[in-house]
Design an enzyme around this catalytic site. Structure first.
Site, PDB file in Angstrom:
ATOM      1  CG  HIS A 115      -5.452   8.810  -8.473  1.00  0.00           C
ATOM      2  ND1 HIS A 115      -4.280   9.215  -7.910  1.00  0.00           N
ATOM      3  CD2 HIS A 115      -6.308   9.841  -8.340  1.00  0.00           C
ATOM      4  CE1 HIS A 115      -4.415  10.457  -7.454  1.00  0.00           C
ATOM      5  NE2 HIS A 115      -5.636  10.849  -7.690  1.00  0.00           N
ATOM      6  N   PRO A 164       6.727   1.680   2.580  1.00  0.00           N
ATOM      7  CG  PRO A 164       6.989   3.946   3.026  1.00  0.00           C
ATOM      8  CD  PRO A 164       7.572   2.608   3.335  1.00  0.00           C
ATOM      9  CE  LYS A 217       0.307  -3.120  -3.199  1.00  0.00           C
ATOM     10  NZ  LYS A 217      -1.015  -2.857  -3.637  1.00  0.00           N
ATOM     11  CE1 TYR A 239       1.263   2.087  -6.293  1.00  0.00           C
ATOM     12  CE2 TYR A 239      -0.997   2.560  -6.952  1.00  0.00           C
ATOM     13  CZ  TYR A 239       0.169   2.931  -6.306  1.00  0.00           C
ATOM     14  OH  TYR A 239       0.248   4.152  -5.680  1.00  0.00           O
TER      15      TYR A 239
END
Ligand code: PHB
Length: 399
Positions: free
Chosen positions: A83, A303, A307, A394
């Site tokens: 992604h 969540p 991580k 992220y």
């Protein structure tokens, strides 16, 4: 075939005893094995239970590299999805965080369930010792030079003498619990809601994940494959899955998604449904003499941001490297700095997960917070600097 570990009453030896056969414990065992260091993994649950646990599914690039180094990436390289970005939706607006252009790398979507299966298969094929259904596991004498671990299996007592103990047995495990209270500091922050998660054999609403701040609460559309969705809605932590028949779940999810996603939503029967509380928790330090904590045994993050698994894998790799440096070169320093270097990474992830949770969840009766959330979401949508902060965290590449 599992290697025979020991007969009743006999004391066996291993260089490292690993408590817990989750991703942290299994990866540690595999990395140490590849370096010629022998381990025994003790797991309270059955193999079937461990292999069926549904958990997160977004891997940072560093996690993918570690799984390759551990020689367990074959199936992941075949089945995983790459992604390049994800979407954050918020009522009137929506923004795409372009991970590749903002932070230089994509994330990989591959379930923790699969990683656990891959690691167990690899350990067993290399004759690695994993004792499933080990009861009454107790780490002992870890403040001295001769740590040992006792446990019971099939009604018999066993003892393993070792150099080091790795506590990879999660937040409710024995490893952290056996540390004297005065030797450990605990930091905790809880919110009064959880995530209700549903796994279903339905196609995902889009190619990428959608984190949605709905007026009725947070929702997340994630996936495991082009045919399997993993979706979540924020619910009061006191709710139980029985209160959420499939129809109610899908109706609620649809109401919390942006219009295009709501229209694209295809529903189906749930394969798994569970509620996970959202909390942040850190135990410091992560080392007590010969006992090292890794993964959820030392820290929990909400969540939001995915991580938890990535942190667990990073701890396991840091601990593996420190132990390898010790056995190969007699170096103590990497073991001595293990806790400090992990905790830096841990607090960075705790901060990000806490912040992302605060930005996207509904806090009851708090109109001021709701307005601040929208202002910040619009700022992220408009500012490359702000979205770069999100992207860097992220993918887990922050200096
Ligand atoms: C998941 O796919 O289960 C998932 C994805 C992203 C998150 C949390 C969980 O932030």
């Amino acid at each position: 075939m599992t290697r025979r570990v020991c007969d009743a009453g006999e004391v066996v030896r291993a260089q490292v005893v690993i408590i817990g056969a989750g991703p942290a414990g299994l990866l540690l065992s595999q990395l140490l094995h590849l370096a010629g260091i022998d381990t025994i993994v003790l797991e309270r649950r059955s193999r079937t239970y461990v292999e069926a646990r549904v958990r997160a599914g977004v891997l940072e690039p560093g996690t993918v590299e570690l799984l390759k180094r551990a020689e367990v990436s074959q199936r992941m390289e075949r089945d995983a999805l790459t992604h390049d970005g994800f979407r954050i939706a918020f009522g009137s607006g929506s923004t795409r965080i372009d991970l590749r252009s903002l932070a230089g790398a994509p994330v990989t979507v591959y379930g923790q369930t699969e990683i656990t299966q891959d690691l167990i298969a690899a350990r067993l094929s290399l004759n690695g010792a994993i004792v499933f259904e080990a009861e009454e596991v107790v780490p002992l004498d870890f403040s001295g030079a001769k740590p040992r671990v006792t446990y019971r299996k099939d009604g018999r007592s066993h003892e393993i003498a070792c150099d080091f103990i790795a506590g990879c047995d999660g937040s409710h495990g024995v490893s952290r619990a056996c540390v004297p209270a005065e030797a450990i500091s605990l930091y905790e922050h809880a919110v009064p809601f959880g995530w209700l998660g549903v796994l279903s054999d339905t196609p995902p609403v889009g190619h990428e994940l959608i984190y949605s701040r709905g007026e009725r609460g947070f929702a997340l559309c994630s996936m495991r494959s082009p045919a399997r969705s993993r979706t979540y809605v924020q619910v009061p932590v006191s709710d139980s899955p029985e209160q959420w028949p499939d129809q109610r779940f899908w109706d609620e999810l649809r109401r919390r998604l942006p219009k295009d996603a709501a229209e694209a939503l295809i529903t189906g029967p749930s394969l798994e449904k569970s509620i996970a509380p959202l909390r942040s928790f850190v135990a410091e330090p992560m080392r007590f003499g010969g006992l090292f904590l890794a993964g959820d045994a030392a820290h929990i993050v909400p969540p939001t941001g995915a991580k938890g698994l990535n942190l667990a894998v990073s701890d396991a790799a840091s601990l593996a490297d420190a132990l390898i440096a010790h056995y190969r070169h007699g170096e103590r320093r990497p073991l001595d700095t293990y806790s400090e270097s992990c905790l830096k990474r841990v607090w960075r992830a705790v901060r990000f997960s806490w912040w992302f949770t605060g930005l996207t969840h509904r806090f009851d009766e708090d109109a001021f917070t709701a307005k601040l959330q929208l202002a910040e979401l619009e700022y992220i949508a408009a500012s490359r600097a702000a979205s770069t902060m999100v992207a860097e965290n992220y993918i887990g590449r922050v200096k």
